[in-house]
Design an enzyme around this catalytic site. Structure first.
Site, PDB file in Angstrom:
ATOM      1  N   HIS A 190      35.678 -37.367 -82.789  1.00 32.63           N
ATOM      2  CA  HIS A 190      35.750 -38.726 -83.332  1.00 32.63           C
ATOM      3  C   HIS A 190      34.833 -38.906 -84.533  1.00 32.63           C
ATOM      4  O   HIS A 190      35.077 -39.745 -85.387  1.00 32.63           O
ATOM      5  CB  HIS A 190      35.479 -39.752 -82.232  1.00 32.63           C
ATOM      6  CG  HIS A 190      36.665 -39.897 -81.320  1.00 32.63           C
ATOM      7  ND1 HIS A 190      36.683 -39.405 -80.041  1.00 32.63           N
ATOM      8  CD2 HIS A 190      37.890 -40.419 -81.544  1.00 32.63           C
ATOM      9  CE1 HIS A 190      37.875 -39.635 -79.512  1.00 32.63           C
ATOM     10  NE2 HIS A 190      38.620 -40.257 -80.404  1.00 32.63           N
ATOM     11  N   GLU A 432      49.221 -37.603 -74.252  1.00 38.87           N
ATOM     12  CA  GLU A 432      48.139 -36.726 -74.719  1.00 38.87           C
ATOM     13  C   GLU A 432      47.595 -35.839 -73.610  1.00 38.87           C
ATOM     14  O   GLU A 432      46.585 -35.177 -73.769  1.00 38.87           O
ATOM     15  CB  GLU A 432      47.032 -37.555 -75.373  1.00 38.87           C
ATOM     16  CG  GLU A 432      46.535 -38.739 -74.587  1.00 38.87           C
ATOM     17  CD  GLU A 432      45.525 -39.588 -75.367  1.00 38.87           C
ATOM     18  OE1 GLU A 432      44.992 -39.122 -76.382  1.00 38.87           O
ATOM     19  OE2 GLU A 432      45.248 -40.710 -74.914  1.00 38.87           O
ATOM     20  N   ASP A 456      44.048 -34.767 -78.237  1.00 38.17           N
ATOM     21  CA  ASP A 456      43.791 -34.453 -76.827  1.00 38.17           C
ATOM     22  C   ASP A 456      44.845 -33.519 -76.249  1.00 38.17           C
ATOM     23  O   ASP A 456      44.519 -32.628 -75.468  1.00 38.17           O
ATOM     24  CB  ASP A 456      43.727 -35.740 -76.006  1.00 38.17           C
ATOM     25  CG  ASP A 456      42.386 -36.420 -76.173  1.00 38.17           C
ATOM     26  OD1 ASP A 456      41.361 -35.720 -76.052  1.00 38.17           O
ATOM     27  OD2 ASP A 456      42.349 -37.624 -76.446  1.00 38.17           O
ATOM     28  N   CYS A 503      50.168 -39.986 -83.427  1.00 44.59           N
ATOM     29  CA  CYS A 503      48.986 -40.571 -84.057  1.00 44.59           C
ATOM     30  C   CYS A 503      47.776 -39.631 -84.015  1.00 44.59           C
ATOM     31  O   CYS A 503      46.687 -39.997 -84.431  1.00 44.59           O
ATOM     32  CB  CYS A 503      48.645 -41.923 -83.417  1.00 44.59           C
ATOM     33  SG  CYS A 503      48.300 -41.803 -81.666  1.00 44.59           S
TER      34      CYS A 503
HETATM   35  C1  PEP Z   1      44.597 -38.192 -79.826  1.00 40.35           C
HETATM   36  O1  PEP Z   1      44.084 -37.769 -78.792  1.00 40.35           O
HETATM   37  O2  PEP Z   1      45.352 -37.500 -80.556  1.00 40.35           O
HETATM   38  C2  PEP Z   1      44.340 -39.565 -80.278  1.00 40.35           C
HETATM   39  C3  PEP Z   1      44.968 -40.087 -81.310  1.00 40.35           C
HETATM   40  O3  PEP Z   1      43.394 -40.271 -79.607  1.00 40.35           O
HETATM   41  P1  PEP Z   1      41.801 -40.041 -79.808  1.00 40.35           P
HETATM   42  O4  PEP Z   1      41.620 -39.139 -80.994  1.00 40.35           O
HETATM   43  O5  PEP Z   1      41.202 -41.382 -80.019  1.00 40.35           O
HETATM   44  O6  PEP Z   1      41.399 -39.403 -78.517  1.00 40.35           O
HETATM   45 MG    MG Z   2      43.176 -39.142 -77.413  1.00 41.54          MG
END
Ligand code: PEP
Ligand code: MG
Length: 574
Positions: A190, A432, A456, A503
């Site tokens: 993140h 995910e 994920d 996403c």
């Molecule tokens: C993902 O896991 O691809 C996602 C978009 O969620 P995050 O990156 O917030 O875990």
């Molecule tokens: Mg995620």
């Protein structure tokens, strides 16, 4: 000196090292040769002398201005730093274990701390903190860092540190920091995602880079390639300045795509939306011509604080985003705390495997009051624009039903109080977790849309921690298993008549656009800074031809062949 890490956020930054001390006492182990022993011992001894000088200065000051009690504390510190057993222990670990001085110091400190932890007497137990504090001082002198905060950075700073939290990264833009490099992390952490959102070049996963740089060193970081150059020579510097200019020009040139639709050469319309981490990104969403927000991460409201955000605070924040993006949609994701996003008010800090623990929807279902508060805020915001709701980390249909049951309760409650909300709000889920990816046919019957979280999905499918720099090389979006899961999700979703978006960061990397289109993906949601790059790529691709190529690629059984083939394709099209 050139170091290679993981590219976390594209662009080139040229400036001076700002070495930020890590809050955690954490050194990276480096194996040294027998010839290197003397140098490491010298470094340790020099740090001891510097720490003693520092403590003497503080004691003198304390004698003039503070009470006897405080003076005694610093005298105790001096006693610790001069303890021959302690010094011998560190030196012996360097010599026998052939490890760097930082690591030896950390080992000895941890061993000593364990002794203090066992002491029953509270006063003596607390003296463990003094030991830790002294060791931190020695460590700081050893790596040449000073205790600093991000607010103190001079103008041309590039931050070097062990690790950064996503919240540290948010503040960087305000502090005019040019870029950052960290020992820890992978490109889908993140922290990396936040750097892209802030458009700050970054390199992560550099293992022990903080032991190789000094405060004030001249430095280049190339966030596109994942390279760090310390004290570059004239030619290298000139070369990178040219590359930096080219990058800036290329970004400007992308502006021609802002008002053009994302349509393939054979006329297939694709949706390209934005992911946002904080509401301040709305401007960037609009200026990059994104078709709405495909992922509004709501963790920003919960991080960096000790109390939970109120319903009103959440409502106001969501409403503001929703109104500004209207008539385009905003997909608000319920909070995904846990993993690398820790909140201090709930019991998630002590988990051994936080990514496999009480994270996201699991945490919300365990704390229904917190969950309801957020659902109420989202539903209320839905009266002010085009809102869709999304749950993260759904692992199976029972979990989806449990979340929907809470949602129904909240809807009833709002109705009974005549509070306005969109009664037909679409409710989607993130796919995910492999268990969800393999049961999409079942889940799609009860969800209005699906959004693939590759960050994920890849880590759970390949058993590769997305923030662990030691396994980054195994984090492979093109792994056959991942491609098969993606195909299954997209096909099953479409068969059930649901729209499927992606996403995760894979959607925002133009090298994967053709293959994703070939898999049938029609909705992309990416960090705003990547919207135009993806649009450009879509406008070059033939949807039908991409499908043929992808089918061919999927028949490859070897990962190496597969990657090679895709890279070859890529060099032909770019
Ligand atoms: C993902 O896991 O691809 C996602 C978009 O969620 P995050 O990156 O917030 O875990
Ligand atoms: Mg995620």
């Amino acid at each position: 000196m050139l170091y290679k890490g993981s590219p976390a956020s594209p662009g080139i930054a040229i400036g001076r090292v700002f070495l930020l001390e890590d809050e955690e006492f954490c050194a990276i182990k480096r194996t040294i040769s027998k010839e290197g022993i003397r140098k490491e011992i010298e470094r340790f001894k020099r740090a001891i002398v510097a720490t003693k000088n520092e403590l003497n200065r503080i004691t003198n000051k304390a004698t003039k201005h503070l009470s006897k009690k405080h003076v005694k504390l610093f005298e105790a510190y001096l006693f610790i730093v001069d303890d021959p057993v302690f010094k011998e222990d560190v030196i012996s670990r360097i010599t026998k274990g052939l490890v760097n001085a930082e690591y030896a110091l950390q080992e000895v400190t941890e061993k000593n701390l364990k002794v203090f932890e066992k002491i029953e007497d509270e006063y003596f137990k607390q003296r463990g903190n003094d030991v830790l504090d002294v060791s931190k001082k020695i460590m700081r002198h050893m790596v040449g860092a000073q205790k600093k905060t991000l607010a103190e950075t001079p103008e041309d700073s590039i931050v070097f540190t062990h690790n950064l939290t996503p919240t540290d990264t948010i503040t960087m833009k305000d502090e005019n920091i040019l870029g950052f490099a960290t020992n820890m992390g992978g490109k889908t952490s993140h922290t990396a995602i936040m750097a892209q959102a802030m458009e700050i070049p970054a390199v992560v996963g550099l293992k022990d880079i903080t032991s190789h740089v000094k405060h004030g060193d001249s430095v280049i970081i190339d966030g596109t390639e994942g390279v760090v150059v310390i004290n570059p020579d004239e030619d290298t510097l000139a070369n990178y300045k040219r590359m930096q200019q080219r990058f800036i020009t290329a970004v400007k040139e992308l502006n021609q795509f802002v008002d053009l639709p994302a349509v393939t050469t054979d006329g297939k319309k694709i949706v390209v939306a934005s992911n946002i981490e904080i509401p301040q990104e709305i401007k960037s969403v609009i200026s990059h011509g994104a078709e709405g927000i495909g992922l509004f991460r709501t963790e920003y409201l919960f991080l960096n604080r000790k109390t939970l955000p109120s319903e009103t605070e959440q409502f106001e924040s969501y409403k503001n985003v929703v109104e500004k993006i209207f008539p385009n949609p905003v997909i608000i994701r319920t909070v995904d705390l846990g993993g690398d996003k820790l909140f201090h008010n709930v019991e998630i800090n002590k988990e051994r495997n936080p990514f496999l623990g009480l994270r996201a929807i699991r945490l919300c279902l365990k704390h229904p009051e917190m969950f309801k508060k957020q659902l109420r805020a989202i539903l209320r915001a839905s009266a002010f624009g085009n809102v869709k709701l999304m749950y993260p980390m759904i692992s199976g249909v029972d979990e989806l039903r449990a979340a929907n049951a809470v949602l129904s309760e909240v809807k009833q409650e709002l109705k009974s109080k005549s509070i306005q909300f969109d009664e037909n709000i679409e409710v989607g889920i993130m796919i995910e977790i492999p268990s969800a990816a393999l049961t999409v046919d079942v889940l799609a019957k009860e969800a209005d849309f699906l959004s693939i979280g590759t960050n994920d999905l890849i880590q759970y499918t390949l058993a590769v921690d997305r923030i662990n720099e030691y396994v980054t090389h195994l984090y492979e979006p093109l792994h056959l298993s991942v491609l098969r899961l993606l195909k299954n999700i997209i096909n099953a979703g479409h068969r059930a008549g649901k729209w499927v978006s992606m996403c995760g960061e894979m959607a925002g990397d133009p090298s994967y656009t053709e293959i994703l289109l070939g898999l049938g993906l029609e909705h992309f949601s990416v960090v705003s800074a990547s919207v135009l790059r993806i649009k450009k790529e879509i406008r070059k691709t033939n949807f039908k031809a991409a499908k043929k190529i992808t089918d061919e690629i999927l028949s490859e059984s070897s990962r190496d062949l597969l990657v090679k083939k895709i890279k070859q394709r890529k060099s032909l099209t770019s």
